[in-house]
Structure formats: C-alpha cells, structure tokens
Design a protein around this motif. Sequence first.
Motif, PDB file in Angstrom:
ATOM      1  N   GLY A  35       0.708  -1.302   0.000  1.00 34.81           N
ATOM      2  CA  GLY A  35       0.000   0.000   0.000  1.00 34.81           C
ATOM      3  C   GLY A  35       0.730   1.344   0.000  1.00 34.81           C
ATOM      4  N   ASP A  36      -0.021   2.697   0.153  1.00 35.97           N
ATOM      5  CA  ASP A  36       0.601   4.034   0.050  1.00 35.97           C
ATOM      6  C   ASP A  36      -0.261   5.269   0.231  1.00 35.97           C
ATOM      7  OD1 ASP A  36       0.959   6.424  -1.514  1.00 35.97           O
ATOM      8  OD2 ASP A  36       2.796   5.557  -2.160  1.00 35.97           O
ATOM      9  N   THR A  37       0.316   6.526   0.518  1.00 40.60           N
ATOM     10  CA  THR A  37      -0.367   7.826   0.496  1.00 40.60           C
ATOM     11  C   THR A  37       0.440   9.024   0.938  1.00 40.60           C
ATOM     12  OG1 THR A  37      -2.291   9.025   1.120  1.00 40.60           O
ATOM     13  CG2 THR A  37      -1.398   7.625   2.763  1.00 40.60           C
ATOM     14  N   GLU A  38      -0.168  10.164   0.880  1.00 38.66           N
ATOM     15  CA  GLU A  38       0.484  11.409   1.176  1.00 38.66           C
ATOM     16  C   GLU A  38       0.171  11.866   2.567  1.00 38.66           C
ATOM     17  OE1 GLU A  38      -0.945  14.474  -1.234  1.00 38.66           O
ATOM     18  OE2 GLU A  38       0.665  15.838  -0.810  1.00 38.66           O
ATOM     19  N   PRO A  39       1.230  12.276   3.357  1.00 40.54           N
ATOM     20  CA  PRO A  39       0.953  12.669   4.725  1.00 40.54           C
ATOM     21  C   PRO A  39       0.095  13.920   4.763  1.00 40.54           C
ATOM     22  CG  PRO A  39       3.321  12.540   4.250  1.00 40.54           C
ATOM     23  CD  PRO A  39       2.594  12.371   2.965  1.00 40.54           C
ATOM     24  N   THR A  40      -0.788  13.961   5.716  1.00 36.74           N
ATOM     25  CA  THR A  40      -1.610  15.150   5.898  1.00 36.74           C
ATOM     26  C   THR A  40      -0.846  16.147   6.731  1.00 36.74           C
ATOM     27  OG1 THR A  40      -2.567  14.154   7.825  1.00 36.74           O
ATOM     28  CG2 THR A  40      -3.767  13.905   5.786  1.00 36.74           C
ATOM     29  N   PRO A  68      -0.766   8.824   7.738  1.00 34.00           N
ATOM     30  CA  PRO A  68      -0.893   9.478   6.433  1.00 34.00           C
ATOM     31  C   PRO A  68      -2.275   9.217   5.829  1.00 34.00           C
ATOM     32  CG  PRO A  68       1.159   8.253   6.593  1.00 34.00           C
ATOM     33  CD  PRO A  68       0.336   7.865   7.776  1.00 34.00           C
ATOM     34  N   THR A  69      -2.787  10.175   5.108  1.00 31.88           N
ATOM     35  CA  THR A  69      -4.068  10.009   4.417  1.00 31.88           C
ATOM     36  C   THR A  69      -3.890  10.375   2.944  1.00 31.88           C
ATOM     37  OG1 THR A  69      -4.788  12.276   4.878  1.00 31.88           O
ATOM     38  CG2 THR A  69      -5.392  10.578   6.494  1.00 31.88           C
ATOM     39  N   ILE A  70      -4.874   9.981   2.131  1.00 33.32           N
ATOM     40  CA  ILE A  70      -4.906  10.338   0.714  1.00 33.32           C
ATOM     41  C   ILE A  70      -6.252  11.002   0.450  1.00 33.32           C
ATOM     42  CG2 ILE A  70      -4.775   9.502  -1.665  1.00 33.32           C
ATOM     43  CD1 ILE A  70      -3.346   7.043  -0.630  1.00 33.32           C
ATOM     44  N   VAL A  78       2.849   7.157  -6.126  1.00 31.46           N
ATOM     45  CA  VAL A  78       3.190   6.271  -5.014  1.00 31.46           C
ATOM     46  C   VAL A  78       4.655   6.468  -4.628  1.00 31.46           C
ATOM     47  CG1 VAL A  78       3.380   3.869  -4.253  1.00 31.46           C
ATOM     48  CG2 VAL A  78       1.435   4.603  -5.664  1.00 31.46           C
ATOM     49  N   GLY A  79       4.882   6.667  -3.342  1.00 34.36           N
ATOM     50  CA  GLY A  79       6.221   6.891  -2.832  1.00 34.36           C
ATOM     51  C   GLY A  79       6.480   8.326  -2.458  1.00 34.36           C
ATOM     52  N   SER A  80       5.821   9.283  -3.160  1.00 38.87           N
ATOM     53  CA  SER A  80       5.996  10.700  -2.826  1.00 38.87           C
ATOM     54  C   SER A  80       4.688  11.323  -2.368  1.00 38.87           C
ATOM     55  CB  SER A  80       6.564  11.467  -4.019  1.00 38.87           C
ATOM     56  OG  SER A  80       5.735  11.317  -5.152  1.00 38.87           O
ATOM     57  N   ASP A  81       3.624  11.174  -3.161  1.00 37.73           N
ATOM     58  CA  ASP A  81       2.316  11.706  -2.778  1.00 37.73           C
ATOM     59  C   ASP A  81       1.548  10.724  -1.903  1.00 37.73           C
ATOM     60  OD1 ASP A  81       2.839  13.871  -4.467  1.00 37.73           O
ATOM     61  OD2 ASP A  81       1.990  12.819  -6.185  1.00 37.73           O
ATOM     62  N   ALA A  82       1.786   9.465  -2.095  1.00 35.01           N
ATOM     63  CA  ALA A  82       1.063   8.424  -1.365  1.00 35.01           C
ATOM     64  C   ALA A  82       2.039   7.338  -0.924  1.00 35.01           C
ATOM     65  CB  ALA A  82      -0.028   7.819  -2.254  1.00 35.01           C
ATOM     66  N   LYS A  83       1.974   7.003   0.338  1.00 31.94           N
ATOM     67  CA  LYS A  83       2.859   5.977   0.873  1.00 31.94           C
ATOM     68  C   LYS A  83       2.215   4.600   0.742  1.00 31.94           C
ATOM     69  CE  LYS A  83       5.464   9.354   1.997  1.00 31.94           C
ATOM     70  NZ  LYS A  83       6.551   9.678   1.053  1.00 31.94           N
ATOM     71  N   PRO A  84       3.003   3.572   0.431  1.00 29.07           N
ATOM     72  CA  PRO A  84       2.445   2.220   0.366  1.00 29.07           C
ATOM     73  C   PRO A  84       1.809   1.839   1.705  1.00 29.07           C
ATOM     74  CG  PRO A  84       4.636   2.279  -0.574  1.00 29.07           C
ATOM     75  CD  PRO A  84       4.436   3.590   0.110  1.00 29.07           C
ATOM     76  N   GLY A  85       0.738   1.054   1.643  1.00 27.45           N
ATOM     77  CA  GLY A  85       0.072   0.630   2.870  1.00 27.45           C
ATOM     78  C   GLY A  85      -1.380   0.289   2.637  1.00 27.45           C
ATOM     79  N   LEU A  86      -2.071   0.002   3.718  1.00 24.96           N
ATOM     80  CA  LEU A  86      -3.490  -0.349   3.673  1.00 24.96           C
ATOM     81  C   LEU A  86      -4.312   0.886   4.003  1.00 24.96           C
ATOM     82  CD1 LEU A  86      -5.749  -2.515   3.469  1.00 24.96           C
ATOM     83  CD2 LEU A  86      -5.385  -2.933   5.930  1.00 24.96           C
TER      84      LEU A  86
END
Length: 232
Positions: A35-40, A68-70, A78-86
């Motif tokens: 998974g992934d997303t961008e930190p708030t 982090p949220t998206i 993915v990797g910059s705007d959104a971090k991998p994850g669930l």
Amino acid sequence: MSQQKRNWFARHKVLTAAGAVVAVVVIGAAVGGGGDTEPTTGAKQRQEQPAKQGGEKKAPEAAEKKGPTIGGDGDFEVGSDAKPGLYRSTGNEDAGCYWERAKNASADTDSILANDNVTGTAYVEIKATDKLFKSSGCGTWETVDAKAKGTPGTTLKGDGGMFKVGVDIAPGTYKSTGNKDAECYWERAQDATHGTDSILANDNVTGTAIVKVSASDAYFKSSGCGDWVKTG
C-alpha cells in the motif's frame, strides 16, 4: 474513455477498451499484495488555556497523531504523494467513488493494475511497486493498522462494501435473502489488492445467498445484496 467505462468491478474481471461487462462465477483460492499515500498536515492543536490567577500555566495538550491520508480526488504518485500501505475510505454512496492502482501514468487500460466503483466502505492495499493511485468522488483514504482489533458485527449491510474479517465482521455462516436479477455480488478475499488472485470465492446471486466466511479470510465484500445475517 471515462473512468466509469474502464472500471472492472470485482464481479466484472475482464477489462477491455470497450468496457465489456463479464460476470464472474465462483473463483478458487489465490494470492495478494501491499500500500501508500500522502501525509496530511498536522492535526489542529488545542489552544493553550491561560493559567488561573496565582496558579501555574497549563501546558498545551499534544495534537492527536494521525497516520498518512490520501485525498478523495486526484492522482497520487506512489512513494511521494502516497505511501504504500493499507487504506480505507468510508461513507461512499451510489458507486460514486472510483479508485485505481496503476503501473504508469499513461492512462491506458493496460496500465490499470486494479480498480473499482465503490458504495459504502472500501479497503485498498497500495503496493510499493505501484506507480499511481487515482481516486475520484471518494471519501478521504485513511491508513489502517492491519493488526488492529475491532468489535466484529454479525449483521451486515448488503450494499456496505468491504468488511474486514475479525474487525468489521465475525467469521461464520451468513444469509442474504430477496436478491433479484443477480444484482447481488459477494466476494471472499485474502487481501485488499483487488487483483483476480486475491479472490478466494465469489458469486452473483438471485434469491437467497448463503456464504461461510472463514476466520482465515481477510475480507468479505458485498454489493447490491439484501442485508446479511449470521446464522451459524
């Protein structure tokens, strides 16, 4: 081509440029992914309260930490705007939420790794190998601790979307009645990557549906069904 046409809702696993709809009958066991997303920005911090006369000044309370949220709309690298994850998005109505995991930014159908139109709750696992995560008309995607515990329910909304086994839904045998014209779709899945390999079993149902959700299942998905009641 619109996102709606490109969608391959889990029950329609064949993806074509013409957006052809192919119903999937029961599928056997398989495998899954990450998974992934961008930190708030930081959560709002409570204002410091002035000290009472003659007393010491009270230190401000620490802001609540959030993962982090998206956002619900946009393209996220993915990797910059959104971090991998669930991630989980809730409160989506009438399949107005569309999401997509993509292997590049070409926007071709061949770039789509997985996607869905969502009513209710959606869980999506963004893998580190994904390049883009796209979201349109969805509620904010919040990170989920895969090991978090919950209070599993024994009655489920038939159009509630995805339920995490052991957290949202208790293992057991469930029944849904009054389904018409095969509009009810259910799925048992071993992960939230939404690839065909993640499906343990699924069906389009008319009339009564009975499904045994195993404790080893990761998710149970329901769309367009009558409410599910645990019978055993």
